[in-house]
Enzyme design. Structure first.
Site, mmCIF file in Angstrom:
data_model
loop_
_atom_site.group_PDB
_atom_site.id
_atom_site.type_symbol
_atom_site.label_atom_id
_atom_site.label_comp_id
_atom_site.label_asym_id
_atom_site.label_seq_id
_atom_site.Cartn_x
_atom_site.Cartn_y
_atom_site.Cartn_z
ATOM 1 C CG ASP A 31 -2.040 0.991 1.141
ATOM 2 O OD1 ASP A 31 -3.206 0.566 1.100
ATOM 3 O OD2 ASP A 31 -1.761 2.221 1.085
ATOM 4 C CB ILE A 32 0.866 4.199 -2.267
ATOM 5 C CG1 ILE A 32 1.961 5.091 -2.802
ATOM 6 C CG2 ILE A 32 -0.404 4.975 -2.017
ATOM 7 C CD1 ILE A 32 3.054 4.366 -3.505
ATOM 8 C CG ASN B 172 -12.201 -0.672 4.137
ATOM 9 O OD1 ASN B 172 -12.443 -1.127 5.248
ATOM 10 N ND2 ASN B 172 -11.124 0.054 3.886
ATOM 11 C CD GLN C 21 -14.671 -1.039 -2.497
ATOM 12 O OE1 GLN C 21 -15.793 -1.425 -2.154
ATOM 13 N NE2 GLN C 21 -14.011 -1.572 -3.505
ATOM 14 C CG HIS D 187 -8.512 -2.823 -2.244
ATOM 15 N ND1 HIS D 187 -9.510 -2.176 -2.940
ATOM 16 C CD2 HIS D 187 -8.349 -2.123 -1.100
ATOM 17 C CE1 HIS D 187 -9.909 -1.121 -2.267
ATOM 18 N NE2 HIS D 187 -9.243 -1.065 -1.136
ATOM 19 C CG HIS E 17 -6.813 -3.038 3.330
ATOM 20 N ND1 HIS E 17 -6.015 -1.927 3.149
ATOM 21 C CD2 HIS E 17 -8.024 -2.714 2.799
ATOM 22 C CE1 HIS E 17 -6.716 -0.981 2.532
ATOM 23 N NE2 HIS E 17 -7.937 -1.427 2.308
#
Ligand code: AMP
Ligand code: ZN
Length: 135
Positions: free
Chosen positions: A30-31, A86, A93, A99, A101
């Site tokens: 994750d960025i 989410n 979300q 996606h 997590h």
């Protein structure tokens, strides 16, 4: 989907730090990590959420989660994990491509558990709600 940021990551139009990849799944860092090694696992096909994902791809997605966790375990050795997603705007979300997590957790890191997301059980008892599910 052409304007989907995660589809662009799958197509390598946007760079990523890959944790695990196979024909069906991509796992990448994750960025904006909420924990060291915070990872997202996505199906390579576009599906906004779980209910849109083809049943045949479900197993591949969970397989990808396990493979990604194995890599995180090996490289970062966390003490535990929270894993989840989410779903929909109300569920938090933001990116409309399913996606999962993976939050690696460390002892005394100050984080919570799944139960800290919500504590509003509403005006019905669990018995009332249970009756609604009876067929
Ligand atoms: P969600 O609120 O579940 O939709 O979370 C979306 C996640 O995607 C957030 O944690 C973002 O930090 C992450 N994200 C958005 N763009 C990128 C990107 N280009 N590379 C990696 N992670 C991203
Ligand atoms: Zn997409």
């Amino acid at each position: 989907m052409s304007d989907c940021i995660f589809c662009k990551i799958v197509k390598k139009e946007i760079p990523n730090y890959t944790v695990y990849e196979d024909d069906h799944v991509l796992a990448f860092l994750d960025i904006a990590p909420r924990a060291k090694g915070h990872t997202l696992v996505i199906p390579k096909v576009h599906a906004e959420h779980l209910l849109e994902l083809n049943d045949e791809l479900l197993g591949f997605l969970l397989f990808g989660v396990k493979r990604a966790q194995e890599r995180i375990d090996h490289i970062l050795q966390p003490d535990g994990y929270n894993v989840g997603w989410n779903h929909g705007e109300v569920g938090g979300q933001v990116v409309p491509h399913l996606h999962i997590h993976i939050f690696p957790r460390w002892r005394n890191d100050g984080g919570g558990n799944m139960h800290s997301i919500i504590d509003q059980s509403g005006d019905k008892t669990v018995e009332d709600v249970g009756k609604l599910f009876k067929t």
